[in-house]
Enzyme design. Structure first.
Site, PDB file in Angstrom:
ATOM      1  N   LYS A  11       0.762  -1.193   0.022  1.00 25.84           N
ATOM      2  CA  LYS A  11      -0.122  -0.048   0.048  1.00 25.84           C
ATOM      3  C   LYS A  11       0.813   1.322   0.022  1.00 25.84           C
ATOM      4  CE  LYS A  11      -4.538   0.463   0.393  1.00 25.84           C
ATOM      5  NZ  LYS A  11      -5.427  -0.251  -0.499  1.00 25.84           N
ATOM      6  N   THR A  56      -3.441  -5.380   1.063  1.00 27.19           N
ATOM      7  CA  THR A  56      -2.763  -4.241   1.008  1.00 27.19           C
ATOM      8  C   THR A  56      -3.717  -3.204   1.785  1.00 27.19           C
ATOM      9  OG1 THR A  56      -4.006  -3.292  -0.797  1.00 27.19           O
ATOM     10  CG2 THR A  56      -1.856  -4.206  -1.447  1.00 27.19           C
ATOM     11  N   ASP A  57      -5.056  -3.426   2.001  1.00 31.08           N
ATOM     12  CA  ASP A  57      -5.791  -2.931   3.058  1.00 31.08           C
ATOM     13  C   ASP A  57      -5.320  -3.091   4.477  1.00 31.08           C
ATOM     14  OD1 ASP A  57      -8.211  -0.947   3.579  1.00 31.08           O
ATOM     15  OD2 ASP A  57      -8.630  -2.788   4.659  1.00 31.08           O
ATOM     16  N   ARG A 173      30.078  34.478  -9.492  1.00 31.26           N
ATOM     17  CA  ARG A 173      28.792  33.951  -9.751  1.00 31.26           C
ATOM     18  C   ARG A 173      27.901  33.697  -8.785  1.00 31.26           C
ATOM     19  NH1 ARG A 173      28.797  28.108 -12.485  1.00 31.26           N
ATOM     20  NH2 ARG A 173      29.689  26.726 -10.777  1.00 31.26           N
ATOM     21  N   GLN A 221      30.622  20.265  -8.697  1.00 34.09           N
ATOM     22  CA  GLN A 221      31.373  19.044  -8.277  1.00 34.09           C
ATOM     23  C   GLN A 221      31.905  19.182  -7.033  1.00 34.09           C
ATOM     24  OE1 GLN A 221      31.054  20.367 -11.427  1.00 34.09           O
ATOM     25  NE2 GLN A 221      30.873  18.660 -12.843  1.00 34.09           N
ATOM     26  N   ASN A 247      21.854  22.325 -11.052  1.00 36.54           N
ATOM     27  CA  ASN A 247      22.530  23.643 -11.167  1.00 36.54           C
ATOM     28  C   ASN A 247      21.453  24.819 -11.318  1.00 36.54           C
ATOM     29  OD1 ASN A 247      24.201  26.258 -10.919  1.00 36.54           O
ATOM     30  ND2 ASN A 247      25.820  24.876 -12.125  1.00 36.54           N
ATOM     31  N   HIS A 249      20.576  28.065 -12.419  1.00 37.22           N
ATOM     32  CA  HIS A 249      21.588  28.932 -13.202  1.00 37.22           C
ATOM     33  C   HIS A 249      20.896  30.390 -13.082  1.00 37.22           C
ATOM     34  CE1 HIS A 249      24.030  25.855 -15.098  1.00 37.22           C
ATOM     35  NE2 HIS A 249      22.964  25.489 -15.759  1.00 37.22           N
TER      36      HIS A 249
END
Length: 300
Positions: A11, A56-57, A173, A221, A247, A249
């Site tokens: 689930k 799943t319940d 930058r 990096q 990145n 920019h």
């Protein structure tokens, strides 16, 4: 004749909010829990027999019942309780994988004594994945959507240039990224001392952010490696870190047509581009360890 390969079921995305009351002071744990089970499930695929299938319940109900019965001390500990239960209580189930997203809430400071008001923190989503096969554990935690920026102390120059290169070299930058990171704990056995999951997350996040802020970056990096190295160096419980860093920019706007100089030393104006973006990814390991975190973090 076709044969059945690896398979699992469960689930997904059970939203669980647990309130713990300590008098007038309340505490929130807000989780999104996904359960995945595998084991002796061939027959349900071949013939449709559900004899070995836990619905799943039922897994959904277990998540909510465990939140009440055991509480949620941490996402990791809650996932460990669930994984152990599914593997030990159901003979056909060999392996349980629990994936959890945790959403943080911050208490709203008020003049009164009541402490039950919160505002959702929007900085990041905490993550963990618990895998248990009945004898050994693998715990991989992390975060996503944590946006960080250095407005200076970043350069990018000296790169390969060919006839298609138009990017000018940058000596001052903006460096910005949205961190997606995972780290793998070396706790794998019940005989080992369990890490303090909450403290570990707080400290990993702190070291990661400090490394980002303190690294004079010549490339994203380089910054990534420093972030991972800081975690490995300071957190003995962690053997592997993987980052995926887009990145974000920021390009200088050309203001020359308006007679304006747009220089970084004067406080520049930038255009923030959301795409395309450079994508920098790498794994940092403790010496002697093998990588286990998948290269593609979208599947973890």
């Amino acid at each position: 004749m076709p044969i059945l390969g690896p398979n699992q079921y469960g689930k997904a995305e059970n939203r669980v909010v647990k309130i713990t009351r300590d008098g007038a002071t309340h505490h929130i744990k807000d989780l999104n829990v996904s359960v995945s089970l595998s084991g002796d499930m061939d027959e349900v695929h071949y013939s449709g027999s559900n004899a070995n299938v836990l619905p799943t319940d039922t897994t959904k109900n277990t998540v909510y019942a465990f939140a009440k019965e055991h509480g949620i001390a941490s996402a990791e500990q809650f996932g460990i309780h669930l994984a152990r239960h599914f593997v030990t209580s159901q003979e056909p189930i060999r392996t349980a994988r629990i994936r959890i997203e945790e959403y943080a809430w911050e208490r709203i400071a008020t003049a009164g004594e009541d402490k039950h008001s919160f505002v959702r923190q929007g900085q990041e989503t905490r993550l963990t994945q618990i895998t248990y096969d009945g004898s050994s554990w693998e715990v991989v935690s992390g975060l996503k959507d944590l946006t960080v920026m250095n407005s200076t102390n970043s350069e990018f120059w000296g790169y390969v240039k060919d006839k298609y290169t138009t990017l000018p070299e940058a000596y001052d930058r903006i460096l910005a990224t949205e961190v997606a990171g995972r780290w793998r704990f070396n706790w794998s056995d019940d005989e080992q001392e369990t890490p303090d999951w909450e403290t570990s997350y707080e400290q990993v996040r702190k070291h990661m952010l400090e490394a980002f802020a303190e690294t004079y970056s010549l490339s994203l990096q380089q910054t990534l490696y420093q972030m991972g190295s800081r975690i490995i160096d300071h957190r003995a419980e962690i053997d592997e870190v993987r980052f995926s860093l887009p990145n974000k920019h920021h390009f200088l706007v050309d203001l020359e047509p308006f007679g304006l100089k747009n220089a970084t030393e004067d406080g520049a104006v930038y255009f923030a581009a959301d795409r395309p973006y450079g994508l920098i990814e790498a794994t940092i390991l403790r010496d002697g360890c093998e990588p286990r975190i998948p290269v593609d973090l979208t599947n973890l």
